[in-house]
Enzyme design. Structure first.
Site, PDB file in Angstrom:
ATOM      1  N   ASP A 196      10.395  36.611 -64.505  1.00 43.89           N
ATOM      2  CA  ASP A 196      11.060  35.537 -63.805  1.00 43.89           C
ATOM      3  C   ASP A 196      12.176  36.197 -62.994  1.00 43.89           C
ATOM      4  OD1 ASP A 196      12.071  32.186 -64.825  1.00 43.89           O
ATOM      5  OD2 ASP A 196      12.145  33.213 -62.891  1.00 43.89           O
TER       6      ASP A 196
HETATM    7  C1  GLC Z   1      13.572  30.673 -61.084  1.00 46.79           C
HETATM    8  C2  GLC Z   1      12.650  29.972 -62.040  1.00 46.79           C
HETATM    9  C3  GLC Z   1      11.201  30.232 -61.774  1.00 46.79           C
HETATM   10  C4  GLC Z   1      10.985  30.388 -60.277  1.00 46.79           C
HETATM   11  C5  GLC Z   1      11.698  31.653 -59.855  1.00 46.79           C
HETATM   12  C6  GLC Z   1      11.600  31.881 -58.338  1.00 46.79           C
HETATM   13  O1  GLC Z   1      14.728  31.113 -61.703  1.00 46.79           O
HETATM   14  O2  GLC Z   1      12.915  30.140 -63.435  1.00 46.79           O
HETATM   15  O3  GLC Z   1      10.458  29.109 -62.294  1.00 46.79           O
HETATM   16  O4  GLC Z   1       9.600  30.478 -59.984  1.00 46.79           O
HETATM   17  O5  GLC Z   1      13.056  31.675 -60.252  1.00 46.79           O
HETATM   18  O6  GLC Z   1      12.313  30.906 -57.651  1.00 46.79           O
END
Ligand code: GLC
Length: 748
Positions: A266
């Site tokens: 993430d």
């Molecule tokens: C965020 C989220 C994830 C998302 C990623 C990109 O913090 O936790 O679900 O796809 O970053 O935006």
């Protein structure tokens, strides 16, 4: 001689251009620096450090991230963008005099409320087409973590408290998106069930519970739909960070389930680069120069074996060769947004749930309707954070009802027109000064009780609707007092409208335009009908009007339990309690920036899954705890009867079939839910567990159809004796919802 040989090799290698068939050779030709650049995302900082100019805001189009290009070997950069309710890219670009909007689809919870995998697949196809035509390669969706507790701020992005409903919904969505030749990233793997301190919270959970509940929906979707990628979660699991978890990513995901794709962190997830790569987490997003330098150092000092690095690089190249960017697809930047808007509207209507039906609905065609509640005029289409979509418009309830030919009660309409104008100005002033605190909910119009307008409307309107709105988003969990419970003004509005309209023999409907479970018990008696539309996307007002008018008969079913009160929830003691009225960004609550991970404060630093398997309806049904509405519940404008239930032993499991007949006056759809029921003596097992489901097509009055659901024996291990037969006292029961009373037993 060797140097000549080596330089010949380098020259030869320099001539290699990546194809799907020469990946091992390309891996050999990559320098260490190039390998690490592929692992580490291609954020602007990384691009600048690498001296690249290829990737910039315009190319990234406001997407979430990208991978590094290695032009020398014909490796393109691929683009990664959110999210579960629609593609999230910037709608305006410098130098362009057109917009790049994407369709705002219903949230994940509304899709799963349809219990219709066909329509979920159709949404996936439409969303995948926008990913393709806007030049993106991977959609960072679906979000499939379970609704362990009603207050998790991101539940709106997720599907259910049950892993079978969540897994089947995810598999349908992934298949739909990937049918367009683009990839998905199922997330967040795993146990991302709260936002408080999400970057370092440690989920403490029994392995069997983890496998049967919190990993199960990921397993179903991997085995059925093979997402091109999976995104690890921010949290730890039993002390090991998800992104650094070899058991999770290599032993279980790949070794047991046969996952063939790539894994990414993430955004900002994980702590130790070498551990991340060696665990089998292939990409570190969004990347950055520090990650790049730490990986180079780890290889040079032996902390990170090159073999582990090469495995990840190989999987990234296997991913890249599947993408539109690698195929040099000439994207149009012009997906058919009109057609997708219709799919969004139909999918929203398919998931809308009729919770109470006491004669207020359907509304009389062309009648005068009194529409109360600020959310009726400022409909909530989706949640906030990465799950938000830059959509072209939102149809609110007022517009939806007007479009469906209803008269909007003049006094009420005039009042809210003026009131909402004033409130809009007040809210905009506050929202303009958030000082970068993206995670704070926008200020919304305050609820009021216009008594004189209500009294007047009771005499002039035929029926009343009161809309209750609730929003939530990434980066914070919900507060009981300020989000889960209705405010005094909201309860007062419902009661005042109810008293006024009941006094003259008229009925009212309460519409829940909400992000997740809210308290219903406190006001339920005042409403004749209750409709739950969740956050229904840009066409929300039209979809709701389709249901309220009876043009579409509601057929949604609850994907989670509505308890009598929040404190009844089995995870109540093991979930953070948000006391502030304006929750600040709990994501980083305890990451004090000193790199020290602390696991000493209950429900903040660590969360104990003490409820075990008894989460959601598994708890309420097994422990006889009364609920407001059970998992799987939903009403219809018509009635259905079930009979001729059959359970046929077949290879690998059973076929359970039920004949469903529409015994009412209007066309409608019904859902057959198949539960494994345990004997009372099996105290360590939940009394009921969903094992499959099927939804009828639209049945005309008097029409029947047979719903047949295959239940794999592998899903019923607890019920099987050594010879594979079902043990005494165990059974598969078709039911309308998870509550105890079974409609009709098999064989009757
Ligand atoms: C965020 C989220 C994830 C998302 C990623 C990109 O913090 O936790 O679900 O796809 O970053 O935006």
């Amino acid at each position: 001689m060797i140097s000549l040989f080596t330089s010949l090799l380098v020259v030869a290698a320099a001539n290699i251009t990546l194809t799907a068939d020469n990946i091992p050779e390309v891996v050999s030709a990559l320098t260490l620096e190039e390998k690490v650049r592929l692992i580490v995302g291609y954020s602007d900082g990384m691009a600048k450090a690498a001296g690249d100019v290829g990737i910039n805001n315009k190319t990234l189009m406001g997407a979430a991230g990208a991978t590094s290009p290695i032009e020398r070997l014909g490796i393109p950069s691929i683009i990664l963008a959110d999210g579960p309710a629609g593609l999230r890219i910037r709608p305006e670009r410098e130098g362009e005099n057109r917009t790049f909007y994407c369709t705002g689809f219903p949230i994940g919870t509304l899709l799963s409320s349809s219990w219709n995998t066909e329509i979920i697949r159709e949404v996936g196809e439409a969303m995948g087409n926008e990913v393709l035509e806007y030049g993106v390669d991977i959609l960072l969706a679906p979000g499939v973590n379970l609704h362990r507790n009603p207050l998790c701020g991101r539940n709106f992005e997720y599907y259910s408290e049950d892993p079978v409903l969540a897994g089947e919904s995810a598999a349908a969505f992934i298949a739909g998106v990937q049918s367009q030749g683009v990839g998905t990233s199922m997330k967040h793997f795993a146990l991302n069930n709260q936002e408080v301190n999400r970057l370092s919270n440690n989920a403490i959970v029994d392995e069997q519970v983890c496998r049967e509940l919190y990993l199960r929906q990921f397993e179903i979707a991997v085995r059925k739909a093979q997402p091109w990628t999976i995104m690890t979660s921010y949290n730890f699991i039993n002390g090991v960070h998800s992104a650094e978890n070899k058991w999770l990513l290599t032993d279980v995901l790949r070794g047991e389930w046969g996952f063939e794709g790539a894994v990414m962190t993430d955004w900002g997830g994980g702590y130790r680069g070498a551990a991340i790569v060696s665990a089998g987490n292939d990409m570190i997003q969004p990347g950055g120069v520090d990650w790049y330098n730490s990986l180079i150092e780890a290889v040079n000092d032996g902390t990170l074996p090159v073999e582990d690095l090469d495995k990840c690089v190989t999987r990234i190249l296997q991913l890249i060769v599947k993408t539109p960017s690698f195929r040099k697809y000439a994207h149009s930047d012009s997906p058919d947004l009109k057609a997708h808007a219709q799919i969004s509207r139909l999918a929203a209507a398919e998931g809308i749930i009729l919770l109470k039906h006491n004669g207020a609905l359907p509304l009389v065609a062309g009648s005068d309707i009194a529409v109360f509640g600020t959310a009726s005029y400022d409909f909530i289409a989706g949640g906030t954070g990465s799950g938000n979509v830059n959509k072209p418009y939102v149809v609110n309830l007022r517009e939806g009802l007007a479009g469906a030919g209803f008269l909007l009660n003049e006094k009420v309409d005039d009042f809210y027109a003026g009131y909402m104008k004033t409130e809009k100005a007040r809210c905009e002033k506050i929202n303009r000064n958030k000082n970068g605190k993206w995670y704070l909910d926008d200020e919304r119009a305050l609820e009021v009780i216009p008594e004189d307008v209500i009294a007047d409307a009771a005499s002039s309107a035929q029926s009343a609707i009161v809309t209750i709105g609730r929003i939530a988003g990434e980066g914070k969990d919900r507060s009981v007092e300020y989000n889960y419970l209705l405010s005094e003004a909201e309860k007062g509005l419902i009661k005042s409208v109810s008293d006024a309209f009941h006094r003259v023999g008229k009925k009212i409907t309460v519409l829940l335009n909400v992000c997740g479970v809210v308290d219903v018990t406190a006001w339920e008696p005042y409403a004749d009908d209750i409709v739950l539309c969740w956050l229904p996307g840009q066409e929300g007002g039209n979809a709701v009007a389709d249901i309220l008018s009876g043009k579409i008969n509601p057929s949604g079913r609850l994907p989670m339990t509505f308890p009598m009160k929040y404190e009844d929830d089995p995870t109540y003691a093991n979930f953070p309690r948000i006391l502030a009225d304006k929750p600040f960004n709990y994501s980083f609550y305890r990451s004090l920036g000193d790199g020290i991970v602390r696991h000493d404060i209950r429900n903040i630093d660590y969360t104990a899954y003490e409820e075990g398997l008894f989460m959601g309806y598994r708890y309420y049904v097994s422990r006889n705890v009364p609920v407001q509405y059970p998992f799987g519940y939903g009403l219809s404008y018509t009635t259905f009867s079930w009979d001729k239930m059959r359970m046929e032993k077949v290879e690998g499991g059973w076929n359970v079939s039920v004949c469903v007949k529409n015994t009412g006056e209007v066309a409608g759809k019904d859902v057959v839910e198949i539960y494994l029921e345990a004997p009372r003596s099996a105290a360590d097992r939940p009394l009921r567990e969903l094992k499959g489901f099927g939804k009828t097509r639209l049945l005309q009055p008097g029409e029947s159809t047979v719903i047949k659901v295959f239940i794999p024996a592998s899903e019923c291990k607890a019920a099987l004796s050594a010879d594979g037969r079902m043990k005494r006292g165990w059974s598969l029961v078709p039911a309308h919802d998870a509550s105890k009373d079974v409609d009709v037993m098999i064989g009757s």
